[in-house]
Motif scaffolding. Structure first.
Motif, PDB file in Angstrom:
ATOM      1  N   GLU A  32       0.850  -1.191   0.000  1.00 38.11           N
ATOM      2  CA  GLU A  32       0.000   0.000   0.000  1.00 38.11           C
ATOM      3  C   GLU A  32       0.884   1.238   0.000  1.00 38.11           C
ATOM      4  O   GLU A  32       1.971   1.248   0.570  1.00 38.11           O
ATOM      5  CB  GLU A  32      -0.914  -0.001   1.217  1.00 38.11           C
ATOM      6  N   LYS A  33       0.392   2.307  -0.631  1.00 39.31           N
ATOM      7  CA  LYS A  33       1.190   3.525  -0.712  1.00 39.31           C
ATOM      8  C   LYS A  33       1.420   4.087   0.685  1.00 39.31           C
ATOM      9  O   LYS A  33       0.475   4.316   1.437  1.00 39.31           O
ATOM     10  CB  LYS A  33       0.484   4.555  -1.587  1.00 39.31           C
ATOM     11  N   VAL A  54       2.948   1.233 -11.399  1.00 40.11           N
ATOM     12  CA  VAL A  54       2.845   1.790 -10.045  1.00 40.11           C
ATOM     13  C   VAL A  54       1.723   2.814  -9.974  1.00 40.11           C
ATOM     14  O   VAL A  54       0.878   2.783  -9.069  1.00 40.11           O
ATOM     15  CB  VAL A  54       4.194   2.413  -9.617  1.00 40.11           C
ATOM     16  N   GLU A  55       1.686   3.739 -10.934  1.00 39.45           N
ATOM     17  CA  GLU A  55       0.641   4.766 -10.895  1.00 39.45           C
ATOM     18  C   GLU A  55      -0.735   4.182 -11.170  1.00 39.45           C
ATOM     19  O   GLU A  55      -1.753   4.745 -10.729  1.00 39.45           O
ATOM     20  CB  GLU A  55       0.960   5.880 -11.894  1.00 39.45           C
ATOM     21  N   TRP A  58      -1.197   3.094  -7.376  1.00 36.11           N
ATOM     22  CA  TRP A  58      -1.045   4.133  -6.360  1.00 36.11           C
ATOM     23  C   TRP A  58      -1.643   5.480  -6.767  1.00 36.11           C
ATOM     24  O   TRP A  58      -1.840   6.339  -5.922  1.00 36.11           O
ATOM     25  CB  TRP A  58       0.427   4.344  -6.046  1.00 36.11           C
ATOM     26  N   CYS A  61       2.274   9.998  -8.759  1.00 35.56           N
ATOM     27  CA  CYS A  61       3.373  10.002  -7.791  1.00 35.56           C
ATOM     28  C   CYS A  61       4.428  11.018  -8.207  1.00 35.56           C
ATOM     29  O   CYS A  61       4.580  11.332  -9.395  1.00 35.56           O
ATOM     30  CB  CYS A  61       4.031   8.632  -7.698  1.00 35.56           C
TER      31      CYS A  61
END
Length: 418
Positions: A32-33, A54-55, A58, A61
């Motif tokens: 988790e972020k 990732v984005e 999450w 970023c």
């Protein structure tokens, strides 16, 4: 129309690439972020795709990732910079400086996510001491032409750098860091992936000097001075690496297993020769030709096709000025050694879609390769003599061209024995 053997081999290759796609494989390893400041950095041929993944989970970023020209992906917050590979350029030089500045000064409550894959060695370029970019480029070119295995090249690269061998992670200390890695190196040693910017190393400047001497590579005074003074490469137990976790989430073995499963489901027996093969491409090809012929002679009539799979990273000793790469040279040498043996086909490709410095993944061969080449005026012996494998296979239409695959788990080779 029935699928040809060569089309089947291409499908196996694409399956091997597919399972290493970060959009499929990274999510299971991403926590988790974290709360607080999160900085995403990365380098390599797969790094932009990793950032995209990732984005996707999450959201936007803060961060900076350096990838090869043509390998960028759309990201909302993470900046993607394209630079040169396998020989570094000014874009990589400037972007690496900015990356060091981005992570410097972070505190112990900050969090860094590092995304590293094969290609980071050239894309993260911050020469040590007074070494200029041009001098670093020349050393890199000489190492590539010498046929040195990746392990030796990385030792030299680390000790001539301000980011490799754990130094990038040290710049971010005391922030906590998770490094997610795609392995493209034999043995899946995190210290070898992209020359280990987040991993310490036990090698020394004396080791680097010995490799340069062994490979008969002359270096400028600036390189000699750096190696004499001692580099900034960190030992694995260095305090500044104590807050780093390095995790490999995609590796050559997974891709070979995926190809094995597909081949077995479609009626083949499969033998995996290894996922970490190293050596000079034409020498390995000769050995594999002998093995294929031996296996074929042992199989009783009516047997299912046998597939020999292998991965790793082969090298080429530059003997001429042709256009080639280790996979195409392997395929060319394999065809030459098999001499049109009936019932044997093969593919050899780099999973990043770039074999050597050409925008070609590799090539396929079959029993008719040499005959068709002769008809087209392509001389196999001349092509081997001048390292001109890509031009040879272009002439007969047997190149495999994928474009950017956005991943990199190194070489994929398959020999189909009927």
């Amino acid at each position: 129309m029935a699928e040809s053997v060569q089309d089947f081999l291409k499908r196996l290759f694409l399956r091997a690439v597919e399972v290493a796609d970060p959009m499929q494989s990274l999510g299971a390893f991403l926590p988790e972020k974290p709360v607080g400041r999160v900085v995403v950095i990365g380098a390599g041929k797969a790094s932009a795709r990793m950032a995209e993944a990732v984005e996707n989970i999450w959201g936007p970023c803060e961060g900076l990732v350096i990838t090869r020209y043509g390998y960028a992906r759309p990201c909302e917050g993470i900046e993607i910079v394209e630079a040169a590979h396998p020989v570094p350029d000014e874009m990589g030089f400037v972007a690496t400086k900015r990356m060091i500045e981005l992570v410097s000064g972070l505190g112990e409550n900050d969090y860094v996510l590092a995304l590293m894959s094969g290609g980071a060695s050239a894309l993260l370029i911050a020469p040590a001491g007074e070494i200029s970019l041009a001098e670093k480029q020349a050393v890199n070119q000489a190492l590539l032409a010498s046929g040195a295995p990746i392990g030796q090249m990385n030792v030299v690269r680390k000790h001539l750098s301000r980011v490799k061998g754990g130094q990038l992670a040290a710049a971010a200390y005391p922030a906590k860091m998770l490094a997610l890695l795609i392995s493209d190196v034999p043995g899946d040693n995190p210290a070898e992936i992209g020359s280990g910017p987040t991993v310490g190393d036990t090698s020394t400047t004396a080791d680097a000097k010995a490799i340069l001497e062994q490979r008969k590579i002359e270096v400028p005074a600036s390189v000699q001075q750096v190696l004499a003074a001692g580099s900034g490469v960190l030992k694995p137990d260095d305090e500044k690496l104590g807050r780093v976790s390095n995790v490999i989430f995609a590796a050559p073995s997974q891709s070979l297993e995926a190809a094995r499963n597909l081949a077995e489901a479609e009626g083949c027996d499969v033998e995996i020769l290894g996922d970490a093969l190293e050596g000079e491409a034409r020498e390995v090809a000769r050995a594999h030709a002998e093995l294929a012929l031996s296996r074929q002679s042992e199989r009783p009539d009516g047997s299912r096709p046998l597939l020999l799979l292998s991965g790793g990273e082969l090298t080429v000793i530059r003997r001429g000025e042709g256009i080639g790469g280790p996979n195409a040279e392997y395929a060319l040498a394999l065809a030459f050694a098999l001499r049109g043996a009936p019932g044997i086909h093969a593919i050899a490709c780099d999973t990043d879609g770039v074999d050597g410095a050409a925008e070609v993944a590799g090539a396929v061969i079959g029993p008719d390769t040499l005959a068709r080449a002769d008809k087209a005026g392509a001389d196999v012996e001349e092509a081997l003599l001048t390292n001109d494998a890509h031009r040879f296979f272009d002439t007969i239409g047997d190149q495999v061209v994928t474009g950017p695959t956005l991943t990199n788990v190194n070489d994929f080779r398959a020999i189909w024995i009927g």
